[in-house]
Design an enzyme around this catalytic site. Structure first.
Site, PDB file in Angstrom:
ATOM      1  N   GLU A 267     -12.178   5.788 -14.011  1.00 21.50           N
ATOM      2  CA  GLU A 267     -12.429   4.784 -15.038  1.00 21.50           C
ATOM      3  C   GLU A 267     -12.324   3.415 -14.379  1.00 21.50           C
ATOM      4  OE1 GLU A 267      -9.145   5.940 -17.363  1.00 21.50           O
ATOM      5  OE2 GLU A 267     -10.233   7.439 -18.533  1.00 21.50           O
TER       6      GLU A 267
ATOM      7  N   TYR B 188       0.816  -1.246 -16.284  1.00 18.53           N
ATOM      8  CA  TYR B 188      -0.480  -0.940 -16.896  1.00 18.53           C
ATOM      9  C   TYR B 188      -0.749  -1.818 -18.105  1.00 18.53           C
ATOM     10  CZ  TYR B 188      -2.559   3.039 -14.445  1.00 18.53           C
ATOM     11  OH  TYR B 188      -3.205   3.832 -13.535  1.00 18.53           O
TER      12      TYR B 188
ATOM     13  N   VAL C 218      -2.864  14.711  11.061  1.00 13.16           N
ATOM     14  CA  VAL C 218      -1.874  13.803  11.650  1.00 13.16           C
ATOM     15  C   VAL C 218      -0.502  14.190  11.112  1.00 13.16           C
ATOM     16  CG1 VAL C 218      -1.119  11.410  11.904  1.00 13.16           C
ATOM     17  CG2 VAL C 218      -3.563  11.952  11.896  1.00 13.16           C
TER      18      VAL C 218
ATOM     19  N   SER D 183      -0.349  11.689  -1.135  1.00 17.89           N
ATOM     20  CA  SER D 183      -1.671  11.929  -1.728  1.00 17.89           C
ATOM     21  C   SER D 183      -1.518  12.601  -3.076  1.00 17.89           C
ATOM     22  CB  SER D 183      -2.514  12.812  -0.811  1.00 17.89           C
ATOM     23  OG  SER D 183      -3.674  13.266  -1.472  1.00 17.89           O
TER      24      SER D 183
ATOM     25  N   SER E  85      -6.145   1.118  -4.281  1.00 16.18           N
ATOM     26  CA  SER E  85      -6.374   1.514  -2.887  1.00 16.18           C
ATOM     27  C   SER E  85      -7.153   0.444  -2.141  1.00 16.18           C
ATOM     28  CB  SER E  85      -7.125   2.847  -2.839  1.00 16.18           C
ATOM     29  OG  SER E  85      -6.316   3.900  -3.313  1.00 16.18           O
TER      30      SER E  85
END
Length: 597
Positions: A91, A209, A258, A301, A522
């Protein structure tokens, strides 16, 4: 006025004075190389910023990726002609200043004569996003009335919440702060299912938020605040970024895990000295580093450990942290400044949910979809406009249909539906099993039940669909309760040649105002990292400052009350005095325009 940052090397800006400037080549950039750990939107963005703004030769940039394809969580693919699978959709809003600036520089996949941003803009200009139904109950009957239905009491509670100090919300959950009554409102159904917040998640993230998207408050009930790409995000976002990088001779090494980055740490500086990695065949791939070798690390992640099921088999629940989590744990052992990964990855019962991509292969099921959405799922236009939530679902199931076809290979009559459930440990209503124990076919049947397919037709219509479930143990790990030091800064104190990227890095603005679980976050970590480590002279655009704009605050207050005037309990004599003071002023006009008085 200077906007506060945690690192003097970073400058924040607003307006277009700096955003439109072409950055000069930083001193010493020709002596530097860069290694990107992971190929999610953070590292991809960082590489683009290195080329565009730091003027690094692309041939000096190398990606190290564990999987066989790039994109990180921005995936989407056809699997063995069984249908499509995507772990989630993105979104997006108007004020993603970092990514929109970057995407204006990269040709789109769909039409290379346009940028990614141009394509997104005109897609949504010609086909504006909105929802005709946000919440259903009783097998597909519309429940919502397009309002928050908070009332004075709970709107006041929310207003008081967004003014709390960040420090006071550390390690606090939403259920510790919000009243039981607020968590039973339609607002909470809208919010928790749109952003995937659970009651036990971080109150601090919830506050961020609410502040970050104050300017979108009025557009949340019908989702008119959102924009979506024309195709799946892998096609519309990842593929053009990869092409841009490959055209600049960037190297991609796949099948490389890694395991650690080793550092030389003193009181005055921190230097990454070695990348410890293995290739798919088990062969060591260690890279010695100098201070001119930049390392951009994806620590943690959301989609690590994703387990894929089939139409006939449930998705496995992989609870053990691996990959990026193992890497971050090894890094965190070396300095307290590198964060606390265990805060996010050690309770998968509180960080999981499951999604399922259901593909309808004929026109019988879409007729039931159209009854709810009031739109045909065919023709490439907006369908649901965002998620539709089945309020009475035991799984708290939501589903969405983006513009079809989402994929280039998609047959004209196929409709790809993304379904997800927040409560994977609860029994369904039609399928009396927890979602996590269900095959794709069983999830399909539960979804058909909630869109109103008659019970005696469900089994037959389910045969016309295929589905791939995905169990994601860490998908909301970024929302786990935390303190302000549990995430490392994008560029830690005294760091010389490395940075952290993505959802588990702390941005350098002071106070931090952006929100995780967005691609903008990000992108922001990437831009901050490149600008600080390379000495790019331009400012990074600050997070859109709607929380400091009285117009947006007044508009949000009115929206939360569904247009009802707020009840302000002050003595009548004081109220008359205030009215007299503001009469015939701009303040009076603003208050009237936003239905406050």
């Amino acid at each position: 006025m200077e906007i506060g940052t945690y690192d003097d090397r970073l400058k924040l800006s607003n307006g277009n004075y700096e955003s439109l400037v072409h950055a000069r080549k930083p001193k010493g950039i020709d002596d530097k190389k860069a290694y990107m750990i992971g190929t999610g939107i953070g590292p991809l963005s960082a590489a683009c910023f290195l080329i565009r703004d730091a003027h690094m030769d692309g041939s000096k940039i190398t990606f190290l990726e564990k999987l066989d394809l790039p994109g990180g969580s921005l995936d989407g693919a056809v699997q063995q002609n069984l249908g499509y699978v995507s772990r989630g959709g993105r979104e997006m809003g108007h004020h993603f200043e970092v990514l929109w600036g970057l995407f204006s520089s990269i040709p789109s996949e769909e039409d290379p004569s346009m940028s990614i941003l141009d394509n997104l803009y005109y897609t949504n200009l010609d086909d504006p996003n909105s929802s005709n139904c946000r919440i259903t109950e009783k097998q597909g009957r519309r429940y919502d009335n397009g309002k928050f239905n908070l009332g004075q009491k709970y709107a006041k509670e929310l207003s008081e919440f967004i003014l709390m100090k960040d420090e006071d919300l550390q390690d606090k959950s939403i259920e510790e702060i919000f009243s039981d009554g607020l968590r039973k409102t339609d607002f909470w159904i809208y919010w928790r299912t749109m952003f995937a917040f659970e009651d036990w998640h971080s109150a601090l993230e919830m506050k961020l938020y609410l502040n970050r998207f104050i300017h979108h408050t009025g557009g949340l009930p019908n989702l008119s605040a959102l924009q979506f790409t024309r195709h799946d995000q892998y096609i519309s976002i990842v593929k053009p970024m990869i092409k841009y990088l490959e055209d600049h001779d960037v190297k991609f090494k796949y099948g490389v895990t890694v395991e650690n980055v080793e550092f030389d740490i003193t009181d005055s500086k921190k230097v990454a000295k070695k990348i410890v990695a293995k290739e798919k065949n088990g062969k060591s791939l260690n890279i010695d580093l100098t201070e001119n070798d930049l390392v951009f690390i994806t620590n943690g992640s959301m989609t690590e450990g994703s387990g894929y099921g089939t139409d006939t088999e449930p998705a496995p629940f992989n609870k053990e942290p691996s990959g990026c989590w193992k890497l971050w744990r090894n890094i965190a052992k070396q300095s307290d400044d590198f964060g606390n990964p265990d805060k996010f990855c050690t309770d998968t019962e509180q960080s999981n949910w499951e999604s399922c991509t259901v593909t309808c292969h004929d026109e019988r099921v879409p007729k039931y979809i159209e009854k709810i959405t009031k739109r045909s799922p065919y023709g490439g236009h907006v369908v649901t406009g965002g998620i539709v939530t089945a309020k009475d679902s035991g799984w708290l199931m939501s589903w969405t249909i983006n513009r079809q076809g989402q994929y280039y290979e998609q047959p004209e009559k196929d409709v790809a539906v993304w379904v997800y459930g927040l409560f994977t440990d609860k029994n369904g209503n039609y399928i009396q099993k927890p979602m996590r124990d269900c095959s794709g076919k069983e999830i399909t049947k539960e979804w058909l039940y909630h869109i109103g397919v008659p019970v005696n037709e469900i089994d037959e219509l389910a045969e016309s669909c295929t589905a791939i479930p995905v169990m994601m143990p860490f998908i909301t790990s970024q929302f786990m309760k935390r303190s302000l030091k549990d995430r490392p800064f994008v560029v830690p104190k005294n760091a010389v040649n490395f940075a952290f990227l993505g959802q588990f890095a702390e941005t350098l603005d002071k106070p931090g105002r952006d929100t995780v679980f967005t691609i903008e976050y990000s992108g922001r970590t990437a831009m901050e990292a490149v600008y600080v480590l390379c000495g790019v002279e331009k400012g990074v655009p600050e997070v859109y400052a709607s929380r400091y704009d009285i117009r947006y605050l007044l508009s949000a207050a009115s929206a939360l009350l569904d247009g009802e005037k707020p009840e302000v309990k002050i003595p009548k004599i004081a109220k008359r005095k205030v009215k007299k003071l503001i009469k015939n002023t701009d303040i009076e006009d603003m208050l009237k325009e936003n239905n406050i008085i």
